[in-house]
Design a protein around this motif. Structure first.
Motif, PDB file in Angstrom:
ATOM      1  N   GLY A  90       5.004 -11.392  91.317  1.00 28.87           N
ATOM      2  CA  GLY A  90       4.889 -10.340  90.330  1.00 28.87           C
ATOM      3  C   GLY A  90       5.969 -10.502  89.275  1.00 28.87           C
ATOM      4  N   TYR A  91       5.561 -10.711  88.038  1.00 31.50           N
ATOM      5  CA  TYR A  91       6.394 -10.660  86.848  1.00 31.50           C
ATOM      6  C   TYR A  91       7.810 -11.207  87.021  1.00 31.50           C
ATOM      7  N   ILE A  92       8.748 -10.313  87.106  1.00 33.95           N
ATOM      8  CA  ILE A  92      10.173 -10.613  87.024  1.00 33.95           C
ATOM      9  C   ILE A  92      10.641 -11.572  88.133  1.00 33.95           C
ATOM     10  N   PHE A  93       9.932 -11.580  89.270  1.00 35.86           N
ATOM     11  CA  PHE A  93      10.424 -12.339  90.417  1.00 35.86           C
ATOM     12  C   PHE A  93      10.285 -13.854  90.238  1.00 35.86           C
ATOM     13  N   CYS A 330      10.716  -1.880  85.635  1.00 32.78           N
ATOM     14  CA  CYS A 330       9.534  -1.071  85.327  1.00 32.78           C
ATOM     15  C   CYS A 330       9.200  -1.154  83.839  1.00 32.78           C
ATOM     16  N   ALA A 331      10.230  -1.113  82.985  1.00 33.44           N
ATOM     17  CA  ALA A 331       9.987  -1.187  81.540  1.00 33.44           C
ATOM     18  C   ALA A 331       9.443  -2.560  81.156  1.00 33.44           C
ATOM     19  N   THR A 332       9.921  -3.593  81.831  1.00 37.34           N
ATOM     20  CA  THR A 332       9.462  -4.949  81.526  1.00 37.34           C
ATOM     21  C   THR A 332       7.999  -5.147  81.907  1.00 37.34           C
ATOM     22  N   VAL A 333       7.588  -4.588  83.020  1.00 37.19           N
ATOM     23  CA  VAL A 333       6.228  -4.863  83.497  1.00 37.19           C
ATOM     24  C   VAL A 333       5.171  -3.926  82.901  1.00 37.19           C
ATOM     25  N   CYS A 334       5.577  -2.816  82.302  1.00 34.34           N
ATOM     26  CA  CYS A 334       4.580  -1.863  81.788  1.00 34.34           C
ATOM     27  C   CYS A 334       3.705  -2.538  80.730  1.00 34.34           C
ATOM     28  N   ASN A 337       3.893  -0.650  77.162  1.00 35.14           N
ATOM     29  CA  ASN A 337       5.224  -0.256  76.667  1.00 35.14           C
ATOM     30  C   ASN A 337       5.420   1.260  76.674  1.00 35.14           C
ATOM     31  N   ALA A 338       5.051   1.880  77.764  1.00 33.22           N
ATOM     32  CA  ALA A 338       5.179   3.336  77.856  1.00 33.22           C
ATOM     33  C   ALA A 338       6.525   3.766  78.431  1.00 33.22           C
ATOM     34  N   ILE A 339       7.363   2.797  78.788  1.00 33.92           N
ATOM     35  CA  ILE A 339       8.649   3.146  79.406  1.00 33.92           C
ATOM     36  C   ILE A 339       9.806   2.754  78.505  1.00 33.92           C
ATOM     37  N   GLU A 340      10.642   3.742  78.248  1.00 33.97           N
ATOM     38  CA  GLU A 340      11.864   3.499  77.479  1.00 33.97           C
ATOM     39  C   GLU A 340      13.039   3.718  78.435  1.00 33.97           C
ATOM     40  N   ARG A 342      16.716   4.988  79.055  1.00 37.47           N
ATOM     41  CA  ARG A 342      17.786   5.797  78.464  1.00 37.47           C
ATOM     42  C   ARG A 342      18.942   5.850  79.452  1.00 37.47           C
ATOM     43  N   GLU A 343      20.059   5.294  79.031  1.00 33.26           N
ATOM     44  CA  GLU A 343      21.217   5.106  79.919  1.00 33.26           C
ATOM     45  C   GLU A 343      20.797   4.346  81.172  1.00 33.26           C
ATOM     46  N   GLY A 344      19.849   3.443  80.999  1.00 34.20           N
ATOM     47  CA  GLY A 344      19.382   2.604  82.114  1.00 34.20           C
ATOM     48  C   GLY A 344      18.261   3.203  82.925  1.00 34.20           C
ATOM     49  N   TYR A 345      18.014   4.489  82.794  1.00 32.87           N
ATOM     50  CA  TYR A 345      16.953   5.149  83.578  1.00 32.87           C
ATOM     51  C   TYR A 345      15.637   5.153  82.795  1.00 32.87           C
ATOM     52  N   PRO A 346      14.523   4.920  83.463  1.00 37.36           N
ATOM     53  CA  PRO A 346      13.237   4.906  82.759  1.00 37.36           C
ATOM     54  C   PRO A 346      12.739   6.299  82.386  1.00 37.36           C
ATOM     55  N   VAL A 347      12.223   6.401  81.160  1.00 33.56           N
ATOM     56  CA  VAL A 347      11.574   7.636  80.707  1.00 33.56           C
ATOM     57  C   VAL A 347      10.157   7.251  80.293  1.00 33.56           C
TER      58      VAL A 347
END
Ligand code: SF4
Ligand code: SF4
Length: 386
Positions: A90-93, A330-334, A337-340, A342-347
């Motif tokens: 999966g993606y990043i791995f 999570c932001a990379t795999v979306c 691009n629905a994840i931003e 903020r201070e490292g935490y996904p929104v």
């Protein structure tokens, strides 16, 4: 008799991953399925190596099954030149190859001299112009396309997006990240099914094995619970094996699963259990009572009603902030691009989110959960009884 039966599935009991038991079970399942194909060139085992997880987590194909299969295949095909076990994780791995192959136990296959192990992307990708039904372009592993023979070595798991993953879905991993993202970037379940099958039909494997010794139930394919089933399945038709596996998981009608139904419509295999000849055990013997299915979206609702209930019956990603390690995966795999971060935490931007749950699937510590709303819980409870 085997020639007269179009969809033959071999099955054999296998209580655990002890090497002798697995070898005996693979031999038996393959014999029930009519035997290995005759092979003279190089062989690729397309395993499921989704993430760097231990074999006991039931996320990946167990290395003992690959070991047993390789010994069994070599015994009936002594002139095989070269054996490779590979997957695109999966993606990043894919950037963590050493850890991926070590944790999943695959590296031991190479150390023992049985087979090489690698990533499918290692020799590059080939552009494939058009899928049969949906995708306008695909980038597919060169290693996979150029293998003389492909043996699909899949793992049986639930799947939060496709309900189950077995032989058909395992081949999705031959595509690159961009192709897989485009497959996920839609609210329509038929979009994803057709994308998976476009990829499958580029080059279907010659033979399939399904590791259902310890399967995964609940929130698969990454964050579910290992569940002992005790079977190995084999055959030449991926859809037939998946239909048997779905029956095993408790589905009264396996073809209610969109991926299986669409695969049948596309001519990939049978459309009913009556069209499958199961050899090695009875249908009653293999049924697993109380198997927990994946939470689903609205796929079980007839298409003409979906517009009215969309938004009411939902499974959505939900962050458990205290478990989040702020890795950003999570932001990379979306895919949309629905994840931003903020201070490292996904929104999550809920207007953009298509509820594909890729962020849930790929989150290493399981901080991004799959949360059903009230109506979805009722629906899932009713569906599980069916
Ligand atoms: S939710 Fe999971 S994938 Fe996303 S940043 Fe947190 S730990 Fe990483
Ligand atoms: S936020 Fe998660 S569930 Fe929503 S589209 Fe992105 S990856 Fe899929």
């Amino acid at each position: 008799m085997t020639d007269a039966v179009p969809y033959l599935v071999g099955i054999a009991p296998c209580q655990d991953y002890g090497p002798e038991k697995v070898r005996t079970a693979v031999d038996s399942a393959v014999t029930h399925a009519g035997g290995w194909p005759l092979i003279s060139g190089n062989v690729l085992f397309k395993a499921n190596i989704l993430a760097p997880r231990s074999p006991e987590d039931a996320v990946t194909t167990h290395p003992a099954v690959l070991r047993g299969a390789i010994h069994s295949l070599k015994a009936s095909n002594p002139e095989i030149q070269e054996l490779l076990v590979a997957d695109n994780p999966g993606y990043i791995f894919s950037h963590q190859k050493e850890m991926l192959l070590a944790r999943s136990g695959m590296v031991e296959l190479e150390r023992s001299g049985l087979a090489k192990v690698d990533l499918l992307s290692e020799r590059g990708l080939v552009n494939v112009a058009k899928g049969k039904a949906l995708l306008s372009s695909m980038r597919i592993s060169r290693t996979y396309l150029e293998a003389t023979t492909v043996i699909n070595a899949a793992k049986l798991k639930t799947h939060v997006e496709t309900e189950m993953t077995g032989c058909l879905k395992n081949i999705f991993g031959i595509a690159d990240t961009a192709t897989r993202k485009s497959a996920h970037a839609s609210r329509s379940d038929e979009h994803l099914c057709h994308a998976i099958l476009d990829i499958f039909e580029i080059r279907p494997p010659e033979f399939h094995l399904l590791d259902a010794v310890i399967a995964m139930e609940g929130k698969g394919p990454s964050h579910g619970t290992p569940r002992h089933l005790g079977w190995i399945l084999a055959g030449k038709n991926a859809l037939a094996i998946d239909a048997v596996a779905a029956w095993m998981m408790g589905y009264q009608d396996p073809f209610s699963i969109p991926l299986l139904r669409v695969a049948h419509k596309r001519g990939i295999g049978p459309g009913s259990l009556e069209a499958i000849h199961l050899r090695g055990a009875s249908w009653e013997q293999i049924r697993c009572p109380g198997f927990k299915r994946a939470p689903g979206n609205i796929r079980w609702i007839p298409t003409f009603l979906r517009g009215a209930v969309h938004g009411l019956v939902k499974v959505r990603p939900l962050l458990q902030r205290e478990r989040c390690v702020r890795c950003g995966i999570c932001a990379t795999v979306c895919p949309v691009n629905a994840i931003e971060l903020r201070e490292g935490y996904p929104v999550i931007d809920s207007n953009r989110c298509v509820s594909c749950l890729c962020c849930h699937e790929m989150c290493p510590p399981g901080a991004m959960t799959a949360k059903e709303n009230f109506l979805a819980r009722i629906a899932i409870r009713n569906r599980t009884r069916s």
